[in-house]
Scaffold this motif. Structure first.
Motif, PDB file in Angstrom:
ATOM      1  N   VAL A  70       0.900  -1.261   0.064  1.00  0.00           N
ATOM      2  CA  VAL A  70      -0.111   0.117   0.079  1.00  0.00           C
ATOM      3  C   VAL A  70       0.775   1.272  -0.012  1.00  0.00           C
ATOM      4  N   LEU A  71       0.685   2.128  -0.847  1.00  0.00           N
ATOM      5  CA  LEU A  71       1.293   3.348  -1.199  1.00  0.00           C
ATOM      6  C   LEU A  71       0.488   4.522  -0.734  1.00  0.00           C
ATOM      7  N   GLY A  72      -1.005   4.233  -0.785  1.00  0.00           N
ATOM      8  CA  GLY A  72      -1.759   5.619  -0.500  1.00  0.00           C
ATOM      9  C   GLY A  72      -3.180   5.087  -0.308  1.00  0.00           C
ATOM     10  N   LEU A  73      -3.950   5.836   0.658  1.00  0.00           N
ATOM     11  CA  LEU A  73      -5.230   5.415   1.187  1.00  0.00           C
ATOM     12  C   LEU A  73      -5.940   6.819   1.103  1.00  0.00           C
ATOM     13  N   THR A  74      -7.335   6.415   0.679  1.00  0.00           N
ATOM     14  CA  THR A  74      -8.293   7.726   0.899  1.00  0.00           C
ATOM     15  C   THR A  74      -9.491   7.207   1.757  1.00  0.00           C
ATOM     16  N   VAL A  75      -9.503   7.721   2.956  1.00  0.00           N
ATOM     17  CA  VAL A  75     -10.442   7.140   3.996  1.00  0.00           C
ATOM     18  C   VAL A  75     -11.550   8.210   4.427  1.00  0.00           C
ATOM     19  N   ALA A  76     -12.843   7.809   4.421  1.00  0.00           N
ATOM     20  CA  ALA A  76     -13.808   8.624   4.752  1.00  0.00           C
ATOM     21  C   ALA A  76     -14.014   8.440   6.318  1.00  0.00           C
ATOM     22  N   THR A  77     -14.019   9.429   7.118  1.00  0.00           N
ATOM     23  CA  THR A  77     -14.415   9.407   8.487  1.00  0.00           C
ATOM     24  C   THR A  77     -15.388  10.518   8.919  1.00  0.00           C
ATOM     25  N   PRO A  78     -16.006  10.129  10.254  1.00  0.00           N
ATOM     26  CA  PRO A  78     -17.046  11.073  10.747  1.00  0.00           C
ATOM     27  C   PRO A  78     -16.575  12.510  10.722  1.00  0.00           C
ATOM     28  N   GLU A  79     -15.435  12.787  10.753  1.00  0.00           N
ATOM     29  CA  GLU A  79     -14.883  14.288  10.800  1.00  0.00           C
ATOM     30  C   GLU A  79     -14.447  14.606   9.455  1.00  0.00           C
ATOM     31  N   GLY A  80     -14.571  13.707   8.362  1.00  0.00           N
ATOM     32  CA  GLY A  80     -14.128  14.139   6.904  1.00  0.00           C
ATOM     33  C   GLY A  80     -13.255  13.333   6.134  1.00  0.00           C
ATOM     34  N   THR A  81     -12.311  13.614   5.295  1.00  0.00           N
ATOM     35  CA  THR A  81     -11.707  12.726   4.547  1.00  0.00           C
ATOM     36  C   THR A  81     -10.166  12.959   4.750  1.00  0.00           C
ATOM     37  N   LEU A  82      -9.567  11.832   4.868  1.00  0.00           N
ATOM     38  CA  LEU A  82      -8.235  11.600   5.170  1.00  0.00           C
ATOM     39  C   LEU A  82      -7.646  10.898   3.993  1.00  0.00           C
ATOM     40  N   ASP A  83      -6.606  11.919   3.492  1.00  0.00           N
ATOM     41  CA  ASP A  83      -5.572  11.365   2.260  1.00  0.00           C
ATOM     42  C   ASP A  83      -4.228  11.144   2.777  1.00  0.00           C
ATOM     43  N   VAL A  84      -3.850   9.811   2.747  1.00  0.00           N
ATOM     44  CA  VAL A  84      -2.323   9.676   3.185  1.00  0.00           C
ATOM     45  C   VAL A  84      -1.596   8.827   2.089  1.00  0.00           C
ATOM     46  N   GLY A  85      -0.580   9.298   2.113  1.00  0.00           N
ATOM     47  CA  GLY A  85       0.502   8.789   0.996  1.00  0.00           C
ATOM     48  C   GLY A  85       0.651   9.292  -0.152  1.00  0.00           C
ATOM     49  N   ARG A  86       1.791  10.161  -0.516  1.00  0.00           N
ATOM     50  CA  ARG A  86       2.029  10.854  -1.710  1.00  0.00           C
ATOM     51  C   ARG A  86       3.289  10.390  -2.167  1.00  0.00           C
ATOM     52  N   ALA A  87       3.893   9.837  -1.973  1.00  0.00           N
ATOM     53  CA  ALA A  87       5.452   9.179  -2.363  1.00  0.00           C
ATOM     54  C   ALA A  87       5.504   7.845  -1.597  1.00  0.00           C
ATOM     55  N   PRO A  88       6.338   7.038  -2.562  1.00  0.00           N
ATOM     56  CA  PRO A  88       6.783   5.708  -2.073  1.00  0.00           C
ATOM     57  C   PRO A  88       7.238   5.740  -0.652  1.00  0.00           C
ATOM     58  N   ARG A  89       8.089   6.500  -0.296  1.00  0.00           N
ATOM     59  CA  ARG A  89       8.570   6.611   1.196  1.00  0.00           C
ATOM     60  C   ARG A  89       8.712   8.242   1.515  1.00  0.00           C
ATOM     61  N   SER A  90       8.515   8.461   2.800  1.00  0.00           N
ATOM     62  CA  SER A  90       8.694   9.972   3.020  1.00  0.00           C
ATOM     63  C   SER A  90       9.212   9.922   4.652  1.00  0.00           C
ATOM     64  N   ALA A  91       9.959  10.960   5.009  1.00  0.00           N
ATOM     65  CA  ALA A  91      10.555  11.380   6.061  1.00  0.00           C
ATOM     66  C   ALA A  91       9.668  12.392   6.954  1.00  0.00           C
ATOM     67  N   ALA A  92       8.712  12.903   6.186  1.00  0.00           N
ATOM     68  CA  ALA A  92       7.752  13.925   6.794  1.00  0.00           C
ATOM     69  C   ALA A  92       6.784  13.416   7.936  1.00  0.00           C
ATOM     70  N   GLY A  93       7.512  12.967   8.885  1.00  0.00           N
ATOM     71  CA  GLY A  93       6.989  12.785  10.084  1.00  0.00           C
ATOM     72  C   GLY A  93       6.314  11.280  10.194  1.00  0.00           C
ATOM     73  N   PRO A  94       5.720  11.003  11.137  1.00  0.00           N
ATOM     74  CA  PRO A  94       5.299   9.209  11.203  1.00  0.00           C
ATOM     75  C   PRO A  94       4.222   9.133   9.989  1.00  0.00           C
ATOM     76  N   ASP A  95       4.266   7.908   9.504  1.00  0.00           N
ATOM     77  CA  ASP A  95       3.390   7.598   8.240  1.00  0.00           C
ATOM     78  C   ASP A  95       2.131   7.231   8.553  1.00  0.00           C
ATOM     79  N   LEU A  96       1.305   8.045   8.326  1.00  0.00           N
ATOM     80  CA  LEU A  96      -0.064   8.122   8.491  1.00  0.00           C
ATOM     81  C   LEU A  96      -0.715   6.792   8.070  1.00  0.00           C
ATOM     82  N   ARG A  97      -0.316   6.351   6.922  1.00  0.00           N
ATOM     83  CA  ARG A  97      -0.933   5.113   6.482  1.00  0.00           C
ATOM     84  C   ARG A  97      -0.802   4.142   7.415  1.00  0.00           C
ATOM     85  N   GLN A  98       0.112   3.785   8.330  1.00  0.00           N
ATOM     86  CA  GLN A  98       0.092   2.807   9.439  1.00  0.00           C
ATOM     87  C   GLN A  98      -1.006   2.861  10.258  1.00  0.00           C
ATOM     88  N   LEU A  99      -1.552   4.092  10.467  1.00  0.00           N
ATOM     89  CA  LEU A  99      -2.741   4.200  11.332  1.00  0.00           C
ATOM     90  C   LEU A  99      -3.913   3.674  10.976  1.00  0.00           C
TER      91      LEU A  99
END
Length: 530
Positions: A224-253
C-alpha cells in the motif's frame, strides 16, 4: 454471486467428507453425527429492523435510492458476523442477534461520507463490509443497532500508472476481479490469501492481510502506497510518495485499523509485471525443526522463493498440506514434514532462484519430491475453508488461529500453543488433533498457522472459548503477536490491549476520538469502548 450465508464460498464447491475420513474422525476423536440439521435461511426468525422512518429515509437519500438500502431479512442475515467457526455455528442454529438493522450500499466516497453523517445524526453504528470473510469477530460490534456498509458497488480500477507501477483500486473490488483488471495492463498484485476468492481490496488493507506468496510479493500492507479514508470528521488522504521522512507514516494508522478509524474508499498499491512462469514443488524434511531451519536459511540469506511454507508432521500425515487430497491413501507413517516451494517471475530468474534454493534445501537435509506436491497444493490452495464446512457438517469442530514471532522464539511458541490447545480440549473431554504450518517467512521470524479438529462437545461454541483463550495466553507468554494476518476484531481485542500496552492503547484511543468522536465506527472492534 453472494457467499453461502451459512458457510464458506460457492455452495457448488462444497463436498461431503469421504466415508473413511468420517469413520476415522469418529474412531480417533469421538466425533458424533449432528443431532439436528442446520436451519434453512427462511426458517430463521429475525425481528423487524430497529430503524425509525426518518433514519431510513435519510439513508436512502444518502446513497441515491431505495435500491441501495436493504432491510429484508435475507440481506441482514447475509451480513451477520463473519466466517469463523463460532460465527457459522451460531448462524446455523438461528442466532442472528448481531444482525444489522440495514445494509447500505454506497457507490462513491461522497456517498460514504453522507452515510456517516446520517448515522451520526441518528446514533447508528457503522460496520464496513467487504467480502465478509473476517474470522476474528471483526463484523460484530458491541453496539446492537448498526448498519452494514457494504462496499460492493465501489469495485473499480481507478488508475494504473505503468511508469511508477502503481494502481488505485476501490475497496469493494474482490481480489480475482482486481487481478483480472490488472492483467489487462500486464500487471499483478501478487496477493493470494486463502480468502482470495471472496475478500476485497479494502478488507486486505483494513486487516493487514498477508497472501500465500508473501515471501516473493510481500504482505498487503507493504504494497500500500496511498489511502483515501472517509471518517465522521471528514476525508483523510495519506501517502503521496513511495517513502517519506515527513513525520510518522499516517498510512500505518489506517492499515490494520479494521474500520474503527474510518472507511477506506480507495487504495493505491504497487503492482508488478505478470510472471512468465509459475513453478510449485515439494520437499520433505525429517522433522519440523529441520524444515524450519531450512526455511530460515532461505529467508535470511536467499535466494528467497515466491512461496515458502512448511507443514509439521501431523499436518503432513493427515494430508492438510494438500486439502484436495484429504482421505487419499499413500502417506507413510514416516512422512516427516512437507514443504511447498514456489517460484514466479521470468524464465531466467525463476530458473536461477530455483537452482540456488534447491542447493540450500538439500544442504539443510531436504529431499526433493518433485512437482506433484507443489502442484496439488496450488490446485487446492483455496479449499481449506470448504473442508472446514464439511467437517462441521460431519459433526466435528474445526478452527484455525495464527501468530508470528522472531525465529529464536518460534520453537517455544509452537510448543506452547499446541500444548495449550491439547490440554484444554482434552480436559473438556474432546481431545483434539492439532496441526501447524509455517505460512509466511521473514528475515527475522515467521508466522505459525494452527488448525484444530476435535469433537464438538455438548456446546460447540462454549467448548472452544476456553481453548482459544488458553492459546492466546500461550501466544503472549511465548513472545508471539496475537495476530499475524487475521486481525484483532473482538476475539483478540483483550490480548491486543495487553500487547500494545496501556500507553499505546491510549494513543490509539486519542486517534479514535479525533476521527470518530461519537464512536460510530465498528464499536468494540480493535479497542474496547470507552
Amino acid at each position: 454471486m453472494d457467499m453461502l450465508w451459512s458457510g464458506w464460498g460457492d455452495p457448488a464447491k462444497a463436498a461431503p467428507l469421504p466415508d473413511p475420513v468420517t469413520a476415522l474422525l469418529r474412531e480417533l476423536l469421538g466425533v458424533k453425527p449432528r443431532d439436528t440439521d442446520a436451519l434453512a435461511l427462511e426458517e430463521i426468525a429475525l425481528p423487524e429492523p430497529p430503524l425509525d422512518t426518518d433514519a431510513l429515509r435519510a439513508l436512502v437519500a444518502a446513497v441515491g435510492g431505495e435500491a441501495h438500502v436493504h432491510t429484508d431479512a435475507e440481506s441482514r442475515i447475509r451480513h451477520t458476523r463473519g466466517k469463523s467457526t463460532p460465527d457459522l455455528l451460531k448462524i446455523r442454529a438461528g442466532d442472528v442477534v448481531d444482525a444489522p438493522a440495514a445494509v447500505v450500499l454506497p457507490a462513491t466516497h461522497a456517498e460514504v461520507l453522507a452515510v456517516l453523517r446520517v448515522c451520526g445524526e441518528h446514533a447508528l453504528a457503522v460496520v464496513p463490509f467487504g467480502g465478509g470473510t473476517s474470522v476474528v469477530g471483526g463484523l460484530a460490534p458491541e453496539r446492537r443497532v448498526f448498519v452494514a456498509l457494504d462496499l460492493r458497488r465501489m469495485d473499480a480500477l481507478l488508475d494504473v500508472d505503468p511508469v511508477s507501477r502503481t494502481a488505485t483500486l476501490q475497496p469493494g473490488l474482490r481480489a480475482p476481479d482486481a487481478e483480472a483488471l490488472l492483467a489487462e495492463h500486464g500487471f499483478t498484485l501478487g496477493h493470494f490469501p486463502q480468502s482470495y476468492e471472496w475478500a476485497t481490496i479494502g478488507g486486505f488493507a483494513a486487516a493487514r492481510s498477508s497472501g500465500q506468496a508473501s515471501a516473493g510479493y510481500g504482505r498487503f500492507d507493504e504494497m500500500v502506497l496511498g489511502l483515501t479514508v472517509a471518517t465522521p470528521e471528514g476525508t483523510l488522504d495519506v501517502g503521496r510518495a513511495p517513502r517519506s521522512a515527513a513525520g510518522p507514516d499516517l498510512r500505518q494508522l489506517i492499515l490494520g485499523s479494521e474500520g474503527a478509524f474510518g472507511v477506506i474508499t480507495a487504495v493505491t498499491v504497487r503492482v508488478r509485471p505478470r510472471p512468465q512462469t509459475r513453478i510449485y514443488e515439494g520437499w520433505r524434511f525429517a522433522s519440523f525443526e529441520q524444515g524450519a531451519a531450512a526455511l530460515r536459511r532461505l529467508a535470511q540469506d536467499g535466494p528467497r522463493p515466491t512461496v515458502l511454507r512448511l507443514s509439521d508432521e501431523t499436518e503432513t500425515f493427515v494430508g492438510l498440506a494438500q486439502p484436495d487430497a484429504i482421505g487419499s491413501a499413500g502417506l507413510p507413517a514416516n512422512a516427516g514434514c512437507t514443504a511447498v516451494v514456489g517460484y514466479e517471475g521470468t524464465e531466467e530468474d525463476t530458473t536461477s532462484r530455483r537452482e540456488q534454493a534447491a542447493a540450500v534445501l538439500r544442504a539443510a537435509g531436504g529431499i526433493f519430491l518433485g512437482a506433484e506436491p507443489g502442484e496439488r497444493w496450488a490446485h487446492g490452495r483455496y479449499g481449506a475453508p470448504y473442508l472446514r464446512d464439511s467437517l462441521l457438517d460431519a459433526g466435528a469442530f474445526a478452527e484455525t488461529l495464527e501468530t508470528a514471532a522472531f525465529w529464536s522464539r518460534v520453537p517455544e511458541l509452537y510448543a506452547a500453543v499446541r500444548t495449550a490447545l491439547t490440554d484444554t480440549l482434552t480436559a473438556a473431554g474432546t481431545p483434539p488433533l492439532v496441526m501447524c504450518h509455517i505460512s509466511h517467512v521473514y528475515e527475522n521470524g515467521a508466522s505459525l498457522y494452527f488448525t484444530v479438529v476435535s469433537a464438538q462437545g455438548e456446546d460447540a461454541v462454549a467448548h472452544w472459548a476456553p481453548a482459544k483463550a488458553a492459546a492466546c495466553e500461550a501466544v503472549l507468554n511465548a513472545g508471539g503477536t496475537i495476530s499475524h494476518h487475521h486481525g484483532v476484531g473482538t476475539d483478540h481485542r483483550d490480548w491486543y490491549v495487553r500487547e500494545a500496552g496501556p500507553l499505546g492503547v491510549e494513543a490509539l484511543r486519542a486517534v479514535k476520538r479525533r476521527l470518530d468522536p461519537d464512536g460510530l465506527l465498528n464499536p468494540g472492534v480493535l479497542l474496547p469502548k470507552d
